[in-house]
Design a protein around this motif. Structure first.
Motif, PDB file in Angstrom:
ATOM      1  N   ALA A   1       8.167  85.551  10.138  1.00 40.17           N
ATOM      2  CA  ALA A   1       9.623  85.808   9.091  1.00 40.17           C
ATOM      3  C   ALA A   1      10.438  85.044   9.225  1.00 40.17           C
ATOM      4  CB  ALA A   1      10.251  86.885  10.170  1.00 40.17           C
ATOM      5  N   LYS A   2      10.342  84.238   8.351  1.00 36.90           N
ATOM      6  CA  LYS A   2      11.628  83.076   7.918  1.00 36.90           C
ATOM      7  C   LYS A   2      12.667  83.478   6.719  1.00 36.90           C
ATOM      8  CE  LYS A   2       9.100  80.711   5.463  1.00 36.90           C
ATOM      9  NZ  LYS A   2       7.797  79.306   4.815  1.00 36.90           N
ATOM     10  N   VAL A   3      13.487  82.902   6.682  1.00 36.17           N
ATOM     11  CA  VAL A   3      14.509  82.833   5.771  1.00 36.17           C
ATOM     12  C   VAL A   3      15.387  82.018   5.475  1.00 36.17           C
ATOM     13  CG1 VAL A   3      15.421  85.127   7.167  1.00 36.17           C
ATOM     14  CG2 VAL A   3      16.943  83.288   7.716  1.00 36.17           C
ATOM     15  N   ALA A   4      16.039  81.667   4.389  1.00 37.45           N
ATOM     16  CA  ALA A   4      16.677  80.622   3.812  1.00 37.45           C
ATOM     17  C   ALA A   4      18.368  81.013   4.110  1.00 37.45           C
ATOM     18  CB  ALA A   4      16.988  80.584   2.500  1.00 37.45           C
TER      19      ALA A   4
ATOM     20  N   LEU B   1      16.224  91.645  19.205  1.00 39.77           N
ATOM     21  CA  LEU B   1      15.733  91.715  18.462  1.00 39.77           C
ATOM     22  C   LEU B   1      15.365  91.770  16.756  1.00 39.77           C
ATOM     23  CD1 LEU B   1      13.011  93.865  17.626  1.00 39.77           C
ATOM     24  CD2 LEU B   1      15.054  95.685  17.195  1.00 39.77           C
ATOM     25  N   LEU B   2      14.154  90.290  16.559  1.00 42.29           N
ATOM     26  CA  LEU B   2      13.723  90.734  15.435  1.00 42.29           C
ATOM     27  C   LEU B   2      13.118  91.296  14.727  1.00 42.29           C
ATOM     28  CD1 LEU B   2      13.507  87.829  13.159  1.00 42.29           C
ATOM     29  CD2 LEU B   2      11.825  86.834  14.118  1.00 42.29           C
TER      30      LEU B   2
ATOM     31  N   LEU C   1      23.982  79.456  11.101  1.00 44.02           N
ATOM     32  CA  LEU C   1      23.090  80.140  11.951  1.00 44.02           C
ATOM     33  C   LEU C   1      23.737  80.553  13.184  1.00 44.02           C
ATOM     34  CD1 LEU C   1      21.681  83.201  11.739  1.00 44.02           C
ATOM     35  CD2 LEU C   1      19.285  81.181  12.413  1.00 44.02           C
ATOM     36  N   HIS C   2      23.407  79.271  13.790  1.00 41.65           N
ATOM     37  CA  HIS C   2      23.852  79.058  14.975  1.00 41.65           C
ATOM     38  C   HIS C   2      25.336  79.279  15.659  1.00 41.65           C
ATOM     39  CE1 HIS C   2      24.446  76.713  18.374  1.00 41.65           C
ATOM     40  NE2 HIS C   2      23.441  76.711  19.254  1.00 41.65           N
ATOM     41  N   GLN C   3      26.326  79.078  14.813  1.00 42.47           N
ATOM     42  CA  GLN C   3      27.756  79.791  14.392  1.00 42.47           C
ATOM     43  C   GLN C   3      27.834  81.288  15.304  1.00 42.47           C
ATOM     44  OE1 GLN C   3      30.331  77.908  12.649  1.00 42.47           O
ATOM     45  NE2 GLN C   3      32.206  78.463  12.812  1.00 42.47           N
ATOM     46  N   VAL C   4      27.195  81.642  14.155  1.00 39.04           N
ATOM     47  CA  VAL C   4      27.477  83.469  13.634  1.00 39.04           C
ATOM     48  C   VAL C   4      26.485  83.897  15.166  1.00 39.04           C
ATOM     49  CG1 VAL C   4      26.013  85.170  12.599  1.00 39.04           C
ATOM     50  CG2 VAL C   4      27.019  82.972  11.927  1.00 39.04           C
ATOM     51  N   MET C   5      24.937  83.349  15.690  1.00 36.71           N
ATOM     52  CA  MET C   5      24.489  84.073  16.748  1.00 36.71           C
ATOM     53  C   MET C   5      25.353  83.776  18.132  1.00 36.71           C
ATOM     54  SD  MET C   5      21.912  85.550  16.461  1.00 36.71           S
ATOM     55  CE  MET C   5      21.234  85.746  17.615  1.00 36.71           C
TER      56      MET C   5
ATOM     57  N   VAL D   1      14.081  78.834   7.711  1.00 36.07           N
ATOM     58  CA  VAL D   1      13.637  78.888   9.505  1.00 36.07           C
ATOM     59  C   VAL D   1      13.207  79.743   9.779  1.00 36.07           C
ATOM     60  CG1 VAL D   1      15.436  79.450  10.907  1.00 36.07           C
ATOM     61  CG2 VAL D   1      16.859  78.170   9.326  1.00 36.07           C
ATOM     62  N   VAL D   2      12.115  79.293  10.315  1.00 35.87           N
ATOM     63  CA  VAL D   2      11.028  80.204  11.203  1.00 35.87           C
ATOM     64  C   VAL D   2      11.662  80.477  12.100  1.00 35.87           C
ATOM     65  CG1 VAL D   2       9.288  80.263  11.837  1.00 35.87           C
ATOM     66  CG2 VAL D   2       9.337  78.880  10.440  1.00 35.87           C
ATOM     67  N   LEU D   3      12.536  82.200  12.525  1.00 37.75           N
ATOM     68  CA  LEU D   3      13.332  82.689  13.329  1.00 37.75           C
ATOM     69  C   LEU D   3      12.884  82.937  14.560  1.00 37.75           C
ATOM     70  CD1 LEU D   3      14.840  85.539  10.607  1.00 37.75           C
ATOM     71  CD2 LEU D   3      16.007  83.158  11.575  1.00 37.75           C
ATOM     72  N   ALA D   4      11.531  83.151  14.486  1.00 39.30           N
ATOM     73  CA  ALA D   4      10.706  83.566  16.086  1.00 39.30           C
ATOM     74  C   ALA D   4      11.241  82.152  16.695  1.00 39.30           C
ATOM     75  CB  ALA D   4       9.654  83.416  16.031  1.00 39.30           C
ATOM     76  N   THR D   5      10.855  81.051  16.331  1.00 37.74           N
ATOM     77  CA  THR D   5      10.752  79.583  16.844  1.00 37.74           C
ATOM     78  C   THR D   5      12.133  79.367  16.794  1.00 37.74           C
ATOM     79  OG1 THR D   5       8.699  78.718  15.929  1.00 37.74           O
ATOM     80  CG2 THR D   5      10.529  77.646  16.591  1.00 37.74           C
ATOM     81  N   TRP D   6      13.085  79.740  16.040  1.00 32.18           N
ATOM     82  CA  TRP D   6      14.531  79.114  16.825  1.00 32.18           C
ATOM     83  C   TRP D   6      15.270  80.035  17.539  1.00 32.18           C
ATOM     84  CZ3 TRP D   6      19.185  81.034  16.033  1.00 32.18           C
ATOM     85  CH2 TRP D   6      20.408  80.217  15.855  1.00 32.18           C
ATOM     86  N   LEU D   7      14.727  81.419  17.589  1.00 36.33           N
ATOM     87  CA  LEU D   7      15.542  81.809  18.335  1.00 36.33           C
ATOM     88  C   LEU D   7      15.561  82.052  19.516  1.00 36.33           C
ATOM     89  CD1 LEU D   7      15.514  85.774  16.485  1.00 36.33           C
ATOM     90  CD2 LEU D   7      17.234  84.617  16.711  1.00 36.33           C
ATOM     91  N   ASP D   8      14.001  81.661  19.972  1.00 38.91           N
ATOM     92  CA  ASP D   8      13.884  81.441  21.303  1.00 38.91           C
ATOM     93  C   ASP D   8      14.117  79.468  21.918  1.00 38.91           C
ATOM     94  OD1 ASP D   8      11.502  81.502  23.233  1.00 38.91           O
ATOM     95  OD2 ASP D   8      10.991  79.650  22.801  1.00 38.91           O
ATOM     96  N   ASN D   9      14.393  78.744  21.232  1.00 40.31           N
ATOM     97  CA  ASN D   9      15.135  77.852  21.267  1.00 40.31           C
ATOM     98  C   ASN D   9      16.456  77.885  21.282  1.00 40.31           C
ATOM     99  OD1 ASN D   9      12.991  76.349  21.474  1.00 40.31           O
ATOM    100  ND2 ASN D   9      12.373  75.541  19.346  1.00 40.31           N
TER     101      ASN D   9
END
Length: 533
Positions: free
Chosen positions: A415-418, A451-452, A424-428, A382-390
């Protein structure tokens, strides 16, 4: 088997320079004694008795030469092999003339050349040592021959021959002993280097270990710790020599219980709220020190959480039908009763209670069923910057949040995580929903900040709001199930969010600060990058 050759070239062997310096010191001492005994007319009286003028000149020149050679040798000037040859030749010539001026071999001064021959055998390798003995023997024969020709009349060749044989035997013995000593010294130095290299290797291995290692003396002073121990315990000190009780009181207390034979001395704990949960063990060394092993329980917690989620899924799947059917009947009966008794205010109040609590129970079941729908974690990159923006855009649209109320700050765009994207959607979603609920819309500026960022070893997502913060009493039960201060809340949101994070190898923690603000952090190990790149 051929014996290993430990001999180093003379120009590469510092031991040769040291030995030559010692011999130069002996030469200076000997030359000073020979000169001042004659100059002060001290016994023995035979020194310079045959030719006082020659003895005085040679002894004085020998003393000055010895002084200069001592300086040159101590400074290690020039080539060591040439230095040895030159100095030994000077010794043989000077001592032979001194022996001649004092009366020849009858004085017993010929034994002074034995030291020179021994030095030659010890300092010069191979046949050159025998050559030194041959030069010394030839010098004695020349002195005897000159004495006989000059009119002494006494034949002393046998004495010179015996002394020469002694020179050769002494040179051979000196060289044999020197070789043995040099071999032992080189072997000892090699062993010392091996031990030093092994110590460096062990230190490197310990410093790179994922398990923290810490050593304490009998007084509780930390004498050694590796980088993992420093990270897991949040130690700010970079060098040992501090008291464990002052740095990590929780660990010091558990260690005290272990030392006093408590049956369960070590329990999992967090040194700080933003650090991972750890479990320690200890052992006593023969030296009296205590060795502590500090293990990050994240991997074990991840496996346990996955098993827990799978079990929870099976459990909820089996009881959902049994609970929902009677709950549906109760809710339907309440609706019918409310319709029939709509004119009775007291009955309407009771039916409203039935409806509200039925909805609450149904909400709890729905929340738990979300866990049962995914029995296993399926992580992906998961590329967090793009994912968080969406994600922020989706949340703002569904929750009808103003564009400026949620601010997304990205300090690490790559930043990229597994992690399982749905989990992750449910947590956020839970974190942002709580942040928006407890934020203060009347304050200036954004209500919620996401903040990332990243550190050397971890990647962080932080969610904070501008609300009144979390009270100290509420913090103690923040992640406990069925404990909520929110009107209509089930008390499962944060609990399930932490469970999902642990199942994915991440860590959800609450960060307290001096402003008492609400700030939650999801920590992802950055070493996963190499596996998901």
């Amino acid at each position: 088997m051929r014996e290993a050759d430990f001999t180093l070239p003379l120009e590469q062997d510092p031991a040769t320079w040291r030995a030559l310096t010692v011999f130069a010191g002996y030469r200076f001492f000997l030359a000073a004694v020979l000169f001042f005994v004659f100059y002060l007319q001290l016994p023995p009286a035979f020194l310079g008795a045959v030719d006082p003028k020659l003895y005085a000149t040679v002894s004085q020149a020998y003393l000055l030469t010895a002084l200069f050679l001592l300086i040159f040798t101590s400074k290690r000037w020039g080539d060591v092999e040439k230095q040895i040859k030159l100095q030994l030749l000077i010794d043989i010539v000077a001592l032979t003339i001194i022996i001649h001026a004092s009366g020849g071999l009858a004085t017993g001064l010929g034994s002074l050349l034995l030291v020179v021959v021994v030095a030659g055998g010890a300092l010069i390798p191979g046949r050159l040592a025998a050559f030194t003995a041959a030069i010394a023997t030839l010098a004695m024969l020349l002195e005897v021959s000159y004495s006989q020709i000059s009119g002494d009349g006494v034949t002393k060749y046998s004495q010179a021959g015996f002394l020469g044989a002694t020179f050769f035997v002494t040179a051979w013995l000196a060289q044999w002993l020197s070789h043995k000593m040099q071999s032992s010294q080189v072997l000892a130095e090699q062993r010392a280097r091996d031990v030093a290299n092994l110590a460096v290797l062990n230190q490197h291995i310990i410093s790179r270990m994922q398990i923290g290692v810490m050593a304490l003396d009998a007084h509780g002073i930390v004498t050694m710790f590796n980088q993992s121990a420093r990270d897991l315990l949040g130690i700010e000190r970079t060098f040992p020599g501090f008291n464990l009780r002052l740095a990590v009181p929780q660990l010091a207390e558990q260690l005290w219980l272990w030392q006093h034979n408590n049956p369960r001395p070590f329990e999992a704990f967090q040194a700080r709220s933003d650090l991972p949960e750890i479990r320690v063990s200890a052992s006593k060394l023969d030296s009296g020190e205590t060795l502590i092993y500090i293990e990050n329980t994240s991997a074990m917690a991840q496996q346990a959480q996955q098993l827990k989620l799978a079990s929870l899924g099976r459990l909820t799947a089996s009881i959902a039908h049994e609970i929902r059917n009677p709950l549906g009947a109760i809710s339907h009966a309440g609706e019918l009763l409310a319709e029939k008794q709509a004119s009775d205010p007291s009955m309407s109040k009771l039916t409203d209670i039935i409806q509200r609590h039925s909805q609450r129970v149904n909400s709890i079941i729905e929340t738990i069923l979300q866990m049962s729908r995914r029995k296993t974690v399926e992580p992906s990159a998961v590329v967090l910057a793009t994912w968080l923006d969406n994600f922020v855009a989706e949340f703002s649209e569904i929750k009808a949040v103003k564009h400026n109320d949620i601010v997304l700050n990205i300090d690490s765009p790559l930043a990229k995580v597994a992690m399982d994207p749905e989990q992750l959607h449910q947590v956020m979603w839970n974190l942002l929903d709580n942040a928006c609920h407890y934020s203060d819309p009347d304050k200036a500026g954004p209500r919620v900040e996401v903040l990332l960022t990243r550190s050397e070893k971890e990647i962080y997502i932080e969610v904070s709001d501008n609300g009144a913060g979390v009270s100290q009493a509420a913090r103690e039960h923040l992640f406990e199930p069925f404990h909520s201060k929110r009107q209509g809340g089930t008390g499962l949101g944060l609990y399930l969010a932490r469970e999902l994070c642990q199942a994915n190898g991440a860590r959800l923690s609450f960060l307290a600060d001096e402003l008492q603000s609400s700030r939650f952090r999801i920590s992802f190990p950055s070493e996963w990058q190499e596996y998901i790149a």
